[in-house]
Structures are given as C-alpha cells and as structure tokens.
Design a protein around this motif. Structure first.
Motif, short mmCIF file in Angstrom:
data_model
loop_
_atom_site.label_atom_id
_atom_site.label_comp_id
_atom_site.label_asym_id
_atom_site.label_seq_id
_atom_site.Cartn_x
_atom_site.Cartn_y
_atom_site.Cartn_z
N UNK A 295 0.84 -1.19 0.00
CA UNK A 295 0.00 0.00 0.00
C UNK A 295 0.88 1.23 0.00
N UNK A 296 0.73 2.08 -1.00
CA UNK A 296 1.42 3.37 -1.06
C UNK A 296 0.37 4.45 -0.88
N UNK A 297 0.43 5.16 0.25
CA UNK A 297 -0.61 6.09 0.64
C UNK A 297 -0.08 7.51 0.58
N UNK A 298 -0.72 8.35 -0.23
CA UNK A 298 -0.24 9.69 -0.52
C UNK A 298 -1.18 10.73 0.08
N UNK A 299 -0.67 11.54 1.03
CA UNK A 299 -1.49 12.64 1.56
C UNK A 299 -1.28 13.90 0.71
#
Length: 302
Positions: A295-299
């Motif tokens: 999972x690559x989570x970008x804010x």
C-alpha cells in the motif's frame, strides 16, 4: 570521544505536542566517527530515528551553540546502560527503548563543532518545520490506511485471529506487517500474505462469497479510498497521548473518527486535524506470486 559526563536522565521531548523549536542545555557530545558528532540536550523538539522500528525518518534542522549555527543533518537514538559509561547508538543498542536502568538520549547529528567546551552551554534548537509537517501527514495517513484496510479485508478472515483494531475488525495491518516507511510524499506499507497469516485465518483465495484477492483488488482499493475520503472530510481531531515528557514514554496516536476514537501505539509525529489534508489516497498492489500486498498512501496537504 564522548564528553566524560553521562546524563542522569533521559532526554525530554516536545515533538508529541508538535513543538518545532526550543532552548536547552547541552548534556553530552558523542563522537560518531567520520567527523560527525551527536549533541544531546536535556530537552529537544527533534524527533529521532527509532532504533527498533525506524518507520519515520528523523527530523533535521539547526542547533545553535557556542556562537555557531550548526545544521542538524540527522537525529539518532542513543542509550547508556546501567553498568556502562559508553553511549550506544541506533542498532548497537541491545534493548528496547524504556528498559529499566538505561538513560535514553536524542543525539542531534552535526558535521562540525565550534571551539570550546560545549557541556553546560545553552543551545537553541529549530526543526525544519515544513519537512516535519510532510512527515507527519504521511504518518497520520499510514495509520488511517491501516484502519481502512482492516475494515475492507474483514470479510476475508475465516476465524478470529485473536487481535482486533479499535473498531473490532481483525487487525490485518498488525498481523501481516512486514515493512513500513514514511517519506515526505507518502507512506509505504508491505504486508506478507504467507503461511503464518493463513493459519491465523486470512484467505486471499476465492470463496463462495468472495473473489480471489487479486481479482478483488480494484474494488478493495475503491472501498479503502472512499473511507479515507470520508475521514478527511470529517476533519477529525488527532492527538498524541503521552504519560510524560521523557523520550522513553510510551506514546499513543489517537483520532476521533466518525465511527469512534481510534488509538494506535506510535512513537512518531502527526497532524493535529485531518482537515489539514485536502485528500488522502492509497494504491494497492499485489505481487506477481500473491505473497505480498503493498500500500502506497499519498497525503495531499492544504
């Protein structure tokens, strides 16, 4: 070499409350080799790299002492054992943070020292606030991703694995976690879908009720991102719960989400409200052999 005086107390830290500046007294200087030194102060706003779970990079910034402004290029965890006068650093520390009898230090890494004896001198400490904010957004996003992913994957557990998150869902994030790292743009979490997880009750295979995980990935990603968007829109409050100011204190991230308050033990830095984000999205990828989920989570900050 280290200055001969070893501090009697662990460093007090201000980063759980969001501090990015402060003044304090130099209590030790440790030679790290290659011309670098670690300066320890009685208190600091800097967040150091954790020596046991280095998921969040250390703060950088400046330390001004002895009339010189020194760039802080890294920040490490140091420790002194009950029967030693030597400062151990990072991976050389043989115990977990907070073990009895140990003194725990935040070492501000500098590449040069001003002339004169620094011990007892007052230092001004300033964290790179923009970098801190970016890392905090990534770390908060990482915890939200964990909760959203746990909820989305809950139907894939054939039995109770014995560990649940704050909302009662099987804690896939904790049980399957192999790797977690933040940077200034995203968090990356890698989960191992191996034999151990299957024994606990998780299935990635197709069942009568569910498609195989590989086939379900687009819908799973959509469900996770919808939950993340709803949480960001709710502008929930975020806080770090901490019993004391010492580096050794066991800290807990808490967020007042619409479903209730979620809490996760965590030593990092975080946002104050989810409304500081304009968006938060994750990309889920399954390895070709199906053994790892990433999972690559970008804010996106406002």
């Amino acid at each position: 070499m280290s200055l001969p005086t070893i501090p009697a107390a662990s460093t007090q830290v201000g980063f759980p409350a969001g501090s990015v500046s402060g003044r304090s007294t130099v209590v030790a200087v440790h030679d790290l080799g290659d011309g670098r030194h670690g300066i320890a102060t009685a208190a600091t706003p800097f967040h150091p790299l954790d020596h046991t779970w280095p998921d969040q990079p250390a703060d950088t910034g400046t330390l001004t002492v002895g009339g010189a402004e020194l760039p802080v290029v890294d920040c490490l965890t140091g420790a002194v054992g009950p029967d030693s006068a030597a400062v151990l650093v990072g991976a050389d520390i043989p115990v977990r943070r907070g073990d009895d009898g140990w003194v725990w230090l935040v070492l501000h890494v500098v590449e040069s020292l001003p002339a004169g004896d620094l011990l007892g001198a007052e230092a001004e400490l300033r964290v790179d606030a923009e970098r801190r904010a970016a890392l905090s957004a990534a770390h908060t996003g990482c915890h939200l991703l964990a909760l959203a992913l746990n909820a989305a994957l809950a139907p894939r557990w054939r039995k109770d694995p014995g560990r649940a998150d704050a909302f009662g869902n099987p804690d896939f994030d904790s049980l399957a976690m192999a790797f977690s790292r933040m940077d200034t743009t995203a968090s990356t979490d890698v989960y191992r879908l191996g034999k151990s997880l299957r024994k606990k009750g998780f299935t990635a295979d197709a069942t009568e009720e569910l498609p195989a995980l590989a086939d379900a990935l687009p819908a799973l990603t959509e469900a996770v991102n919808a939950r993340l968007a709803a949480w960001v829109a709710a502008d929930s409050a975020v806080r770090i719960e901490v019993p004391g100011p010492e580096l050794t204190a066991r800290r807990r991230w808490a967020c007042d989400l619409p479903e209730g308050t979620a809490a996760i033990f965590c030593g990092g830095t975080h946002l104050h409200r989810l409304g500081e984000l304009a968006a938060l999205r994750t990309e889920l990828r399954l390895s070709a052999d199906g053994s790892e989920l990433t999972a690559v989570t970008v804010p996106e900050r406002r």
